[in-house]
Design a protein around this motif. Structure first.
Motif, PDB file in Angstrom:
ATOM      1  N   GLU A 150       0.822  -1.211   0.000  1.00 59.86           N
ATOM      2  CA  GLU A 150       0.000   0.000   0.000  1.00 59.86           C
ATOM      3  C   GLU A 150       0.860   1.267   0.000  1.00 59.86           C
ATOM      4  O   GLU A 150       0.589   2.233   0.720  1.00 59.86           O
ATOM      5  CB  GLU A 150      -0.959  -0.006   1.189  1.00 59.86           C
ATOM      6  N   GLY A 151       1.906   1.256  -0.837  1.00 59.54           N
ATOM      7  CA  GLY A 151       2.765   2.420  -0.990  1.00 59.54           C
ATOM      8  C   GLY A 151       3.889   2.542   0.012  1.00 59.54           C
ATOM      9  O   GLY A 151       4.746   3.413  -0.119  1.00 59.54           O
ATOM     10  N   GLN A 152       3.917   1.683   1.028  1.00 58.19           N
ATOM     11  CA  GLN A 152       5.003   1.705   1.997  1.00 58.19           C
ATOM     12  C   GLN A 152       6.182   0.887   1.480  1.00 58.19           C
ATOM     13  O   GLN A 152       6.101   0.201   0.454  1.00 58.19           O
ATOM     14  CB  GLN A 152       4.516   1.146   3.339  1.00 58.19           C
ATOM     15  N   ASP A 153       7.292   0.955   2.191  1.00 59.15           N
ATOM     16  CA  ASP A 153       8.515   0.267   1.776  1.00 59.15           C
ATOM     17  C   ASP A 153       8.700  -0.983   2.631  1.00 59.15           C
ATOM     18  O   ASP A 153       9.050  -0.876   3.810  1.00 59.15           O
ATOM     19  CB  ASP A 153       9.709   1.206   1.938  1.00 59.15           C
ATOM     20  N   PRO A 154       8.462  -2.182   2.092  1.00 62.03           N
ATOM     21  CA  PRO A 154       8.536  -3.390   2.925  1.00 62.03           C
ATOM     22  C   PRO A 154       9.966  -3.777   3.265  1.00 62.03           C
ATOM     23  O   PRO A 154      10.878  -3.609   2.455  1.00 62.03           O
ATOM     24  CB  PRO A 154       7.876  -4.457   2.044  1.00 62.03           C
ATOM     25  N   HIS A 155      10.137  -4.304   4.489  1.00 62.38           N
ATOM     26  CA  HIS A 155      11.447  -4.778   4.938  1.00 62.38           C
ATOM     27  C   HIS A 155      11.275  -6.032   5.797  1.00 62.38           C
ATOM     28  O   HIS A 155      11.374  -5.968   7.028  1.00 62.38           O
ATOM     29  CB  HIS A 155      12.176  -3.695   5.748  1.00 62.38           C
ATOM     30  N   PRO A 156      11.005  -7.200   5.197  1.00 58.50           N
ATOM     31  CA  PRO A 156      10.954  -8.426   6.009  1.00 58.50           C
ATOM     32  C   PRO A 156      12.300  -8.669   6.665  1.00 58.50           C
ATOM     33  O   PRO A 156      13.344  -8.489   6.035  1.00 58.50           O
ATOM     34  CB  PRO A 156      10.613  -9.514   4.985  1.00 58.50           C
ATOM     35  N   HIS A 157      12.287  -9.081   7.933  1.00 59.18           N
ATOM     36  CA  HIS A 157      13.549  -9.121   8.681  1.00 59.18           C
ATOM     37  C   HIS A 157      13.872 -10.485   9.290  1.00 59.18           C
ATOM     38  O   HIS A 157      14.973 -10.690   9.789  1.00 59.18           O
ATOM     39  CB  HIS A 157      13.534  -8.068   9.791  1.00 59.18           C
ATOM     40  N   GLN A 158      12.941 -11.419   9.287  1.00 61.28           N
ATOM     41  CA  GLN A 158      13.183 -12.704   9.936  1.00 61.28           C
ATOM     42  C   GLN A 158      12.122 -13.688   9.457  1.00 61.28           C
ATOM     43  O   GLN A 158      11.025 -13.283   9.055  1.00 61.28           O
ATOM     44  CB  GLN A 158      13.112 -12.554  11.467  1.00 61.28           C
ATOM     45  N   VAL A 159      12.448 -14.976   9.481  1.00 63.25           N
ATOM     46  CA  VAL A 159      11.474 -16.036   9.240  1.00 63.25           C
ATOM     47  C   VAL A 159      11.546 -17.000  10.420  1.00 63.25           C
ATOM     48  O   VAL A 159      12.629 -17.484  10.769  1.00 63.25           O
ATOM     49  CB  VAL A 159      11.759 -16.798   7.936  1.00 63.25           C
ATOM     50  N   VAL A 160      10.391 -17.272  11.052  1.00 62.70           N
ATOM     51  CA  VAL A 160      10.354 -18.104  12.263  1.00 62.70           C
ATOM     52  C   VAL A 160       9.236 -19.134  12.142  1.00 62.70           C
ATOM     53  O   VAL A 160       8.088 -18.774  11.848  1.00 62.70           O
ATOM     54  CB  VAL A 160      10.099 -17.247  13.526  1.00 62.70           C
ATOM     55  N   ALA A 161       9.555 -20.403  12.368  1.00 62.55           N
ATOM     56  CA  ALA A 161       8.528 -21.437  12.462  1.00 62.55           C
ATOM     57  C   ALA A 161       7.874 -21.345  13.837  1.00 62.55           C
ATOM     58  O   ALA A 161       8.569 -21.306  14.860  1.00 62.55           O
ATOM     59  CB  ALA A 161       9.142 -22.819  12.255  1.00 62.55           C
TER      60      ALA A 161
END
Length: 360
Positions: A150-161
């Motif tokens: 929605e126009g923001q800048d995404p920054h995924p930082h971690q993946v956790v089960a």
């Protein structure tokens, strides 16, 4: 009686003020099991280094024979390093370039023979297939958070089960949400839900309890620890589920400051202690590690101790807490006992250290 552990330390070596060798293997020896008694200082032996450009996170294979590193490069690269039993020798056996950029975290996939990579720079989550020897050989899936930005800048930082569930959680610092995924048997990732946080929170890392009843989230931009509580919802084919098939949802029920010190605080890593009753949080700005009790209605700080500048990550070894102080060029060695934190040994020099992992 003494015990020893092999520690992999990743560090920045190229970008910005990178001063480290890339990857270094250390042998940490303690006087007794579980970190030894108070006052017994661990000793350190330097074993091997591997020249890698900016490894931002490292992960051991289940059998400890391979070390995976994600490189914060453009494009992101995932490297596999074979380590000898004594840790004295390391050989790069795989180096796979991905589509994304600025890789910052990797984790084992739910689907056997896969690794999941969070790309801070490109705003993507990528799935890598491993061959029979555990070497990364193919990029098989890319999920782009721009599709829901929605126009923001995404920054995924971690993946956790998330334990006790089929879900994988991905905190996105730029979108102020934790995205929930399910991975199918072919390794493909499908979005199943999300946990919204207040604007400007900046969720970076999270720590689930052993059944994922509560998720504790470090919010880098607000300096707060958010706690999301789980509840069952009406059955849905897309909702995250427990292992018994019950549909699940989480919502934030509390947010508290992670440090008792004044000034800005850019939280980094967060992790539960082994009994699920205590929570450790790294604070950049105050440059401290906080210990929070989870026995009350909401987390409560019970101890806080200074460490080197910019504590980016930490890991636990028995009752020791090893802290990667990136700008302090050192690994702090702390001891946790009940509701206290103390210095267990002199810091270990480690230029631009970004992450730590204990060999299983």
């Amino acid at each position: 009686m003494s015990t020893s552990a092999l520690i992999a330390a990743g560090g920045y070596s190229r970008s910005g003020s990178g001063r480290g060798p890339g990857l270094e293997l250390l042998r940490l020896t303690t006087g007794h099991d579980a970190g030894g008694p108070s006052g017994t200082a661990p000793t350190v032996e330097r074993l091997a280094t591997v020249d890698l450009p900016d490894p931002s996170f490292v992960l051991w294979s289940a059998d400890g024979s391979l070390l995976y590193a994600v490189l914060e490069t453009s494009p992101t690269r995932v490297v596999a390093v074979r380590i000898t039993a004594d840790g004295s020798s390391a050989e790069i056996v795989g180096d796979l370039a991905l589509d994304g950029s600025g890789g910052c975290h990797l984790a084992p996939g739910r689907s056997a023979g896969t690794l999941l990579v969070a790309d801070y720079g490109s705003g993507t989550v990528e799935t890598v297939r491993l061959d029979d020897d555990g070497v990364p050989v193919e990029l098989i899936d890319v999920d782009d958070h721009h599709d829901r930005s929605e126009g923001q800048d995404p920054h995924p930082h971690q993946v956790v089960a998330l334990p006790g569930t089929e879900a994988l959680a991905v905190p996105d610092l730029g979108l102020d949400r934790v995205f929930l995924y399910r991975q199918d048997s072919a390794g493909q990732m499908g979005l199943t839900g999300e946990i919204p946080l207040s604007r400007g929170s900046g969720p970076r890392h999270l720590a689930p309890d052993h059944e994922s009843e509560q998720l504790h989230i470090s919010c880098e931009l607000s300096g707060m620890v958010a706690t999301a509580a789980r509840r069952s919802v009406e059955t849905s084919r897309t909702a995250p589920t427990a292992l018994n098939g019950t549909a699940l949802s989480w919502s934030v029920r509390s947010m508290i400051p992670a440090s008792g010190r004044e000034g800005d605080n850019a939280l980094s890593h967060i992790e539960l202690a082994d009994d699920d009753g205590m929570l450790l949080v790294a604070n950049r700005g105050p440059d401290t590690i906080s210990l929070l009790s989870l026995t009350m209605m909401r987390p409560q700080i019970v101890a806080e101790i200074e460490v080197g500048a910019h504590p980016r990550h930490f890991t636990q070894l028995g009752d020791l807490v090893l802290v990667a102080a990136q700008e302090g060029d050192r690994i702090d060695v702390l001891r946790r006992k009940d509701e206290t934190l103390s210095i267990a040994a002199d810091p270990i020099p480690a230029p631009s250290v970004s992450c730590l992992a204990v060999r299983p």
